[in-house]
Design a protein around this motif. Sequence first.
Motif, PDB file in Angstrom:
ATOM      1  N   TYR A   4     -55.524 125.412 -50.455  1.00 23.66           N
ATOM      2  CA  TYR A   4     -56.205 126.673 -50.706  1.00 23.66           C
ATOM      3  C   TYR A   4     -57.598 126.555 -50.116  1.00 23.66           C
ATOM      4  CZ  TYR A   4     -52.365 127.101 -54.014  1.00 23.66           C
ATOM      5  OH  TYR A   4     -51.115 127.160 -54.578  1.00 23.66           O
ATOM      6  N   VAL A   5     -57.947 127.498 -49.261  1.00 25.89           N
ATOM      7  CA  VAL A   5     -59.255 127.432 -48.607  1.00 25.89           C
ATOM      8  C   VAL A   5     -59.840 128.837 -48.514  1.00 25.89           C
ATOM      9  CG1 VAL A   5     -58.162 127.500 -46.318  1.00 25.89           C
ATOM     10  CG2 VAL A   5     -60.523 126.696 -46.536  1.00 25.89           C
ATOM     11  N   ARG A   6     -61.099 128.975 -48.899  1.00 28.78           N
ATOM     12  CA  ARG A   6     -61.779 130.260 -48.844  1.00 28.78           C
ATOM     13  C   ARG A   6     -62.125 130.605 -47.396  1.00 28.78           C
ATOM     14  NH1 ARG A   6     -61.359 132.186 -53.838  1.00 28.78           N
ATOM     15  NH2 ARG A   6     -62.007 130.792 -55.521  1.00 28.78           N
ATOM     16  N   PRO A   7     -62.132 131.893 -47.058  1.00 32.67           N
ATOM     17  CA  PRO A   7     -62.449 132.289 -45.683  1.00 32.67           C
ATOM     18  C   PRO A   7     -63.789 131.777 -45.181  1.00 32.67           C
ATOM     19  CG  PRO A   7     -61.465 134.134 -46.853  1.00 32.67           C
ATOM     20  CD  PRO A   7     -61.677 133.043 -47.878  1.00 32.67           C
ATOM     21  N   HIS A   8     -64.804 131.689 -46.070  1.00 33.04           N
ATOM     22  CA  HIS A   8     -66.120 131.232 -45.610  1.00 33.04           C
ATOM     23  C   HIS A   8     -66.196 129.711 -45.464  1.00 33.04           C
ATOM     24  CE1 HIS A   8     -66.541 131.273 -50.106  1.00 33.04           C
ATOM     25  NE2 HIS A   8     -67.049 130.077 -49.860  1.00 33.04           N
ATOM     26  N   ASP A   9     -65.129 129.000 -45.875  1.00 31.22           N
ATOM     27  CA  ASP A   9     -65.102 127.547 -45.708  1.00 31.22           C
ATOM     28  C   ASP A   9     -64.362 127.122 -44.443  1.00 31.22           C
ATOM     29  OD1 ASP A   9     -66.603 126.707 -47.911  1.00 31.22           O
ATOM     30  OD2 ASP A   9     -64.899 126.943 -49.266  1.00 31.22           O
ATOM     31  N   ILE A  10     -64.141 128.063 -43.545  1.00 29.50           N
ATOM     32  CA  ILE A  10     -63.485 127.763 -42.268  1.00 29.50           C
ATOM     33  C   ILE A  10     -64.499 127.954 -41.142  1.00 29.50           C
ATOM     34  CG2 ILE A  10     -61.630 128.408 -40.682  1.00 29.50           C
ATOM     35  CD1 ILE A  10     -60.045 129.401 -43.083  1.00 29.50           C
ATOM     36  N   GLU A  11     -64.558 126.992 -40.261  1.00 31.99           N
ATOM     37  CA  GLU A  11     -65.474 127.026 -39.121  1.00 31.99           C
ATOM     38  C   GLU A  11     -64.681 127.350 -37.845  1.00 31.99           C
ATOM     39  OE1 GLU A  11     -68.379 123.926 -36.644  1.00 31.99           O
ATOM     40  OE2 GLU A  11     -67.414 123.315 -38.529  1.00 31.99           O
ATOM     41  N   LEU A  12     -65.219 128.238 -37.032  1.00 31.76           N
ATOM     42  CA  LEU A  12     -64.604 128.567 -35.745  1.00 31.76           C
ATOM     43  C   LEU A  12     -65.456 128.034 -34.607  1.00 31.76           C
ATOM     44  CD1 LEU A  12     -63.340 132.275 -35.999  1.00 31.76           C
ATOM     45  CD2 LEU A  12     -62.052 130.165 -36.307  1.00 31.76           C
ATOM     46  N   THR A  13     -64.802 127.493 -33.595  1.00 32.48           N
ATOM     47  CA  THR A  13     -65.474 127.041 -32.378  1.00 32.48           C
ATOM     48  C   THR A  13     -64.682 127.531 -31.172  1.00 32.48           C
ATOM     49  OG1 THR A  13     -64.266 124.937 -32.372  1.00 32.48           O
ATOM     50  CG2 THR A  13     -66.417 124.968 -33.472  1.00 32.48           C
ATOM     51  N   PRO A  14     -65.343 127.691 -30.025  1.00 36.02           N
ATOM     52  CA  PRO A  14     -64.607 128.116 -28.830  1.00 36.02           C
ATOM     53  C   PRO A  14     -63.551 127.090 -28.441  1.00 36.02           C
ATOM     54  CG  PRO A  14     -66.980 128.363 -28.523  1.00 36.02           C
ATOM     55  CD  PRO A  14     -66.792 127.565 -29.775  1.00 36.02           C
TER      56      PRO A  14
END
Length: 350
Positions: free
Chosen positions: A269-279
Motif C-alpha cells: 500500500y503506497v500513497r500517491p505522494h510517496d511515489i517519485e517520478l523521474t524521466p
Amino acid sequence: MSIEAHNIRKRFGLFTALDGVDLNVPAGKLVALLGPSGSGKTTLLRIIAGLEFPDPGSGRVLFHGDDVTDLPAGRRKVGFVFQHYALFRHMSVFENVAFGLRVRGRRERPSDAAISERVHRLLELVQLDGLAGRYPSQLSGGQRQRVALARALAVEPKVLLLDEPFGALDARVRKDLRRWLRRFHDEIHLTTIFVTHDQEEALEIADEVVIMNQARVEQVGTPQQVYDRPANPFVYQFLGNVNVMRAPALAGAARRPGVAAEGAEGQIYVRPHDIELTPHASGGSGAAAIVRHIHAAGPHARLIVEQVETREQVEVEISRSELAALGVRVSDLVRLRLRQAHSFEEDYAI
C-alpha cells in the motif's frame, strides 16, 4: 469528565450495529468517531448520550468512573448537537439558546437575569452576540450550527456530543467551522466526541481518532498515528488515496527502507505522494511506466501512470513545479520509485 464504554453491543433486529465496542475518552479531549456509513459510530454516540441503550446484559457506560448505563439522557447532563440543527423556527436565537434553562423545574431554573447573562455570554463565545433577536430562517447554515452549539452548552453539560455537526453545510463553510470548533474547544476544554465520515475533518481537528468499521473499532490513535501507522488495510485505504499494488510489480523500483524486497509475494500500500517520478531517459533505477493522464488543476498535479511490465495503473501526486521540471506529457515514458510503502501481516512481511 472522562468517558468510558466497555463491551457495548447493540442490535436492531437482525442488524448488528455495535459488536463489543470499547471506548476511552480522557477528560478534556476532542475525539472523533470516524468511519463509513453503517459502521456504528452514531449508534455509539447515542448510547453515550442516553438516547439509546446497549443490549440487555452487555456493556457499561461510565462518566468519570460513575456508571450511567441505565440513566436516561435527561439525567446524564450531556450536550447534544445534531447534524440538522433542530432549532425551533418560531423562536429567536436568544430563546433557542435559553430553552434548556427555561424548561427546568422551578427549583433548578435560573432567574431571568441569570438566563439573559448566560445566553449573551454564550452567543458572544460562538461569535453571534449581535444576532440574538433573529430567527433561524434569517441565519446562514454555519450560524445555525453555532446557535445549536450554544444551546447545547447553555445547560452546562459534562460532555459535548456532536453528530455529523457540519454534514449539512457546503465545503467552504465546513472548513471554516471545523477550524473554529478546534479553537473553541481549546478555550473551553470540554470533553467532546464528534461523529464524522470526513477523514480530513477528523485528522485536522481531533486530539484522537477512533476508526470504526462494521460495528467494531479498527484503530485508535492520534491523527498522525493512524495516518502514518495504519493498523490494517481498511484503515490505510479509508484514510485518503492509496495505491494497492502487487509486490512483484516492484521488481524494478528502487529499494529503500520500508519498500518490499524483490520477488516478495502479496500486496503493498503506497500513497500517491510517496511515489517519485523521474524521466525514463535519465536511466537509473525505477519501474518503467507510461503516463496515461495528467490532472494539473489545483495546488498539486495528479498523474495516472501504467507500469509497462504489469499493466497496473498507479496514481501519483507531485507538486506543479515538479511536473513542470519533468516536462512530461501523456504517453511519455517515466520511471517510478517508492519513497515509502506499507504491507500487512496477511500479505507479506517487509
